[in-house]
Design an enzyme around this catalytic site. Structure first.
Site, short mmCIF file in Angstrom:
data_model
loop_
_atom_site.label_atom_id
_atom_site.label_comp_id
_atom_site.label_asym_id
_atom_site.label_seq_id
_atom_site.Cartn_x
_atom_site.Cartn_y
_atom_site.Cartn_z
CE LYS A 79 -14.14 23.49 -31.38
NZ LYS A 79 -13.75 22.42 -32.55
CB SER A 154 -10.47 21.14 -30.22
OG SER A 154 -11.23 21.35 -31.58
CB SER A 178 -12.25 18.91 -33.20
OG SER A 178 -11.12 18.98 -32.75
#
Ligand code: GLN
Length: 526
Positions: A79, A154, A178
């Protein structure tokens, strides 16, 4: 055989038996990225050349009989809020669009030491603030199951990349859901470890008392494999816990018989999609068949979790994001233009005084901060900075932040009480399956409420895992959430592993028609 259909553990077995080389594996996944990602938007950066070079190196070492690490030759996506010294780390924000960290996050270093191959950095909601991945400054991520729907956020890029077969493993972060939300919406498995289980050194802070890095994979076994590499004490993160790391993958073989599970009945029924309620109830029956009694249980203060979370998370964010001032890090406003503007305003001010401008022009440094931040941050990040600053300001601190801190204790106490009766909790991850792009974007409150079932685990610091447990009639994945006491990752992984032996939801892949539509957006078919 389609290489990209294999799980990480299957790929490792093939590598060990010399059925496949790391170069073949990396090429197969890079091919998928190339053909699907311009439309899917899961990656912000892909380093093909380096991935190929590292793959060849691992193959050479393996052939020479050298010892290789536990992730040797596997492509992994990270990420983009986790620092990498050889790829930019943007947090999907304009303010860090050109930020090249001078160091690796601890988990990145560990992956490299385990001979994993970092192929690229995945898209996210700006700074991790969001639940749909529509709030990235670099464009949304689409759900591989239906490109008109969100992948969740997210860590939307991390989950979508897995679901679309672009990587076998990825790393996300979870502040309020997330990892678990996108895992649920994309039909993959993801774990938010206990606070302190995985080092946060090099994770760009959103809300430091809630943030945790964790693994995503297609199966519980893959997640266990990656967790073993990520977890462990790090002298650079004082909140990471000392002591060793359990052999998570090996422990999967122990079937957790006889342990009692709690079904969170308040998270089913009203306000929750009927098909989700149905799928969770079916999942409970699977555990019963596996020899685990399931009792109904409640978390009395859970209705306060979203309100509590959005005070604490925004308060911490307002403080963490103060460092982006246009001086220390990242984006800076165009200083020439700013000077000219300022000179112009000063002239006006000198000529006409207050009548010309509502207030005296700011000194240049203040203006530099203000303009850099105004131009660099997106609207949701600004909203949260304002909310958090308000909640911490004199006169409101007691009414908001302090109250939220007290409620947080009650939420933790609810979990402690529940875990004195059961070994783990089962419930949904989200109230609905993946929603349409744009559906909630004008309504921040609706977006926040989507986090109702995930934020509790972060507030309490416990571990929680999401795995696929069904599909809606329209073919969208449904996620099951397992929550366990601090450091019970092995229990959650065992539960998920045995559940996946009994079910095949984790083996389902996005329909070819959806992937075709995605590829067609680029005029290219894999
Ligand atoms: N959706 C939640 C938020 O917007 C959680 C995000 C996260 O876990 N990073 O804050």
């Amino acid at each position: 055989m389609d290489i990209t259909d294999l799980t990480a553990c299957e790929l490792i077995a093939q590598l060990e038996q010399r059925q496949l080389s790391s170069s073949e594996i990396v090429d197969a996944f890079l091919y998928r990225i190339k053909h699907l990602d311009s439309r899917l938007g899961a990656f912000l950066h892909v380093d093909e050349e380096q991935a190929r070079r590292r793959a060849a190196e691992v193959d050479r070492r393996r052939q020479a009989g050298e010892k290789v690490g536990p992730l040797a030759g596997l492509p992994i996506a990270i990420k983009d809020n986790i620092c990498t010294c050889d790829q930019k780390t943007t947090c999907a924000s304009k303010i860090l669009a050109n930020f090249q960290p001078p160091f690796d996050a601890t988990i990145v270093r560990r992956i490299r030491e385990a001979d994993g191959i970092i192929v690229g950095k995945t898209n996210l909601d700006e700074f991790g603030m969001g639940g749909s991945n529509e709030l990235s400054a670099f464009g949304p991520v689409r759900n591989p199951w239906d490109p008109d729907r969100v992948p969740g956020g997210s860590s939307g890029g991390a989950a979508a990349a897995l679901a679309a077969g672009m990587v076998p493993l990825s790393v996300g972060s979870d502040t309020g859901g997330s990892i678990r939300q996108p895992a649920a919406l994309c039909g993959v498995t993801g774990l938010k470890p206990t606070y302190g289980r995985v080092s946060r050194f090099g994770l760009v802070a959103y809300a430091s008392s809630l943030d945790q890095i964790g693994p995503l994979g297609r199966t519980a076994e893959d997640v266990a494999l990656l967790l073993e590499v990520l977890a462990g004490h790090d002298p650079r993160d004082s909140t990471s816990v000392p002591g060793g790391v359990p052999p998570y993958r090996q422990l999967l073989n122990n079937r957790p018989e006889g342990i009692r599970l709690g079904l969170l009945v308040d998270q089913l029924g009203q306000g929750v999609d009927e098909e989700i309620t149905q799928a969770i109830s079916e999942a409970a029956k699977v555990f019963e068949r596996l020899g685990m009694p399931v009792i109904e249980i409640g978390l009395p203060h859970h209705h306060l979790a979203v309100a509590c979370y959005y005070i604490i998370a925004t308060s911490e964010a307002s403080s963490n994001l103060a460092r982006y001032d246009g001086v220390h890090f990242g984006y800076r406003t165009d200083e020439r233009a700013m000077e000219e503007e300022l000179a112009q305003e000063r002239r006006l001010w000198a000529e006409k005084g207050l009548a010309a401008l509502p207030e005296e022009p700011d000194p240049p440094i203040v203006r530099l901060y203000r303009k850099s931040r105004a131009e660099g941050f997106g609207p949701e990040v600004k909203r949260r900075i304002m909310l958090g600053t308000y909640a911490l300001s004199a006169g409101y601190y007691e009414a908001y932040y302090l109250q939220a801190a007290k409620v947080r204790r009650l939420i933790r106490a609810d979990y402690d009480q529940a875990f004195s009766q059961v070994a783990a909790l089962i419930g949904p991850v989200t109230p609905t399956p993946a929603f349409r792009l744009g559906e909630k974007i004008q309504d921040p409150l609706a977006m926040y409420l989507f986090d109702a079932f995930t934020v509790g685990a972060n507030l309490a610091g416990i571990c929680a895992l999401a795995l696929p447990c069904g599909q809606t009639r329209s073919g969208l994945p449904i996620g099951l959430q397992l929550q366990g006491p601090p450091f019970a990752e092995h229990v959650l992984l065992q539960l998920a592993y045995w559940f996946q032996k009994e079910t095949d939801w984790h083996r389902r892949r996005p329909p070819l028609t959806a992937l075709d539509r995605i590829a067609a957006g680029r005029g290219d078919t894999p």
